[in-house]
Motif scaffolding. Structure first.
Motif, PDB file in Angstrom:
ATOM      1  N   LEU A  16       0.759  -1.317   0.062  1.00 21.53           N
ATOM      2  CA  LEU A  16       0.172  -0.091  -0.100  1.00 21.53           C
ATOM      3  C   LEU A  16       0.855   1.201  -0.100  1.00 21.53           C
ATOM      4  O   LEU A  16       0.728   2.229  -0.768  1.00 21.53           O
ATOM      5  CB  LEU A  16      -0.919   0.003   1.188  1.00 21.53           C
ATOM      6  N   MET A  17       1.771   1.237   0.751  1.00 23.70           N
ATOM      7  CA  MET A  17       2.859   2.327   0.791  1.00 23.70           C
ATOM      8  C   MET A  17       3.287   2.830  -0.403  1.00 23.70           C
ATOM      9  O   MET A  17       3.355   3.918  -0.975  1.00 23.70           O
ATOM     10  CB  MET A  17       3.901   2.250   2.137  1.00 23.70           C
ATOM     11  N   ASN A  18       4.146   1.899  -1.154  1.00 19.94           N
ATOM     12  CA  ASN A  18       4.389   1.952  -2.364  1.00 19.94           C
ATOM     13  C   ASN A  18       3.526   2.210  -3.666  1.00 19.94           C
ATOM     14  O   ASN A  18       3.573   3.224  -4.045  1.00 19.94           O
ATOM     15  CB  ASN A  18       5.271   0.532  -2.916  1.00 19.94           C
ATOM     16  N   GLY A  41       4.197   6.485   8.447  1.00 17.90           N
ATOM     17  CA  GLY A  41       4.561   7.438   7.256  1.00 17.90           C
ATOM     18  C   GLY A  41       3.278   7.549   6.113  1.00 17.90           C
ATOM     19  O   GLY A  41       3.782   8.044   5.265  1.00 17.90           O
ATOM     20  N   LEU A  42       2.169   6.755   6.253  1.00 20.71           N
ATOM     21  CA  LEU A  42       1.246   7.015   5.216  1.00 20.71           C
ATOM     22  C   LEU A  42       0.822   8.513   5.119  1.00 20.71           C
ATOM     23  O   LEU A  42       0.658   9.057   3.840  1.00 20.71           O
ATOM     24  CB  LEU A  42      -0.103   6.035   5.776  1.00 20.71           C
ATOM     25  N   ASP A  43       0.742   9.186   6.182  1.00 20.26           N
ATOM     26  CA  ASP A  43       0.379  10.677   6.205  1.00 20.26           C
ATOM     27  C   ASP A  43       1.345  11.409   5.362  1.00 20.26           C
ATOM     28  O   ASP A  43       0.752  12.127   4.218  1.00 20.26           O
ATOM     29  CB  ASP A  43       0.012  11.233   7.455  1.00 20.26           C
ATOM     30  N   ALA A  49      -0.989  17.534   5.142  1.00 22.72           N
ATOM     31  CA  ALA A  49      -0.369  18.604   6.070  1.00 22.72           C
ATOM     32  C   ALA A  49      -0.382  17.870   7.711  1.00 22.72           C
ATOM     33  O   ALA A  49      -1.132  17.224   8.149  1.00 22.72           O
ATOM     34  CB  ALA A  49      -1.274  19.929   6.241  1.00 22.72           C
ATOM     35  N   PRO A  50       0.729  18.421   8.331  1.00 22.90           N
ATOM     36  CA  PRO A  50       0.923  17.694   9.504  1.00 22.90           C
ATOM     37  C   PRO A  50      -0.339  18.429  10.537  1.00 22.90           C
ATOM     38  O   PRO A  50      -0.799  19.547  10.206  1.00 22.90           O
ATOM     39  CB  PRO A  50       2.137  18.579   9.859  1.00 22.90           C
ATOM     40  N   THR A  51      -0.402  17.551  11.605  1.00 25.43           N
ATOM     41  CA  THR A  51      -1.416  17.948  12.461  1.00 25.43           C
ATOM     42  C   THR A  51      -1.232  19.123  13.341  1.00 25.43           C
ATOM     43  O   THR A  51       0.079  19.218  13.607  1.00 25.43           O
ATOM     44  CB  THR A  51      -1.925  16.492  13.474  1.00 25.43           C
TER      45      THR A  51
END
Length: 176
Positions: A16-18, A41-43, A49-51
């Motif tokens: 999924l990540m790839n 690391g999915l976000d 954007a960072p939370t």
């Protein structure tokens, strides 16, 4: 106007990540990714954007320590001062070392509880809310990537997603 989305289902989080990275390289818009557990690391891979939850946690902690300070000053100094073990009750500053545990506890209490409320409000997780999960398997062992396919060739996009490791592709047309 009808909108079209493609649901690409994956059976492994690394695949999924790839796939997310490959889809982003082709400049396709990923609406959402549904996973049975948090994928580290999915976000970042999705370009989110960072939370800002850490900032709100700090502000809620400041509210907590302010409430603790005002509460203890009113209760123990102004409203009902008591001589407990010879402790002076003339000013808050003289008694502050005895109040540190209460200040700490209320800081953590306010930060934790208000963070939970903020998370539920931002996520729109209300009591008795109907689940919006498009495929029940994503709560068990599968991963689903929802891609906006409006105005794109569905067959070509599906073929591309199969090359990224998708085990199942579903084309969904929504009437708007």
């Amino acid at each position: 106007m009808a909108s079209t989305v493609i649901h690409a289902i994956y059976s492994d989080d690394d695949v999924l990540m790839n796939a997310v990275k490959e889809v982003r390289k082709k400049h396709l818009h990923i609406n959402e990714v549904y996973t049975p557990f948090p994928v580290h690391g999915l976000d970042k891979a999705m370009g989110l954007a960072p939370t800002r939850l850490a900032i709100t946690a700090f502000l809620y902690g400041c509210v907590g320590i302010t409430v603790a300070t005002l509460m203890m000053n009113f209760i123990m100094i102004e409203d009902w001062p008591q001589n407990i073990g010879g402790k002076p009750s003339f000013s808050y500053i003289e008694n502050m070392p005895a109040f540190v545990p209460i200040m700490f506890e209320l800081t953590v209490f306010f930060a934790a509880h208000l963070m939970v409320i903020t998370f539920y409000m931002r996520s729109k997780l209300w009591p008795f809310k109907k689940a919006e999960n498009p495929d029940v398997r994503t709560t068990d062992d599968h991963f689903l990537m929802e891609i906006d396919a409006t105005g794109k060739d569905g067959k070509e996009l599906a073929d591309f997603l199969v090359t990224t490791g998708a085990v199942e592709i579903n084309l969904i047309a929504n009437e708007a």
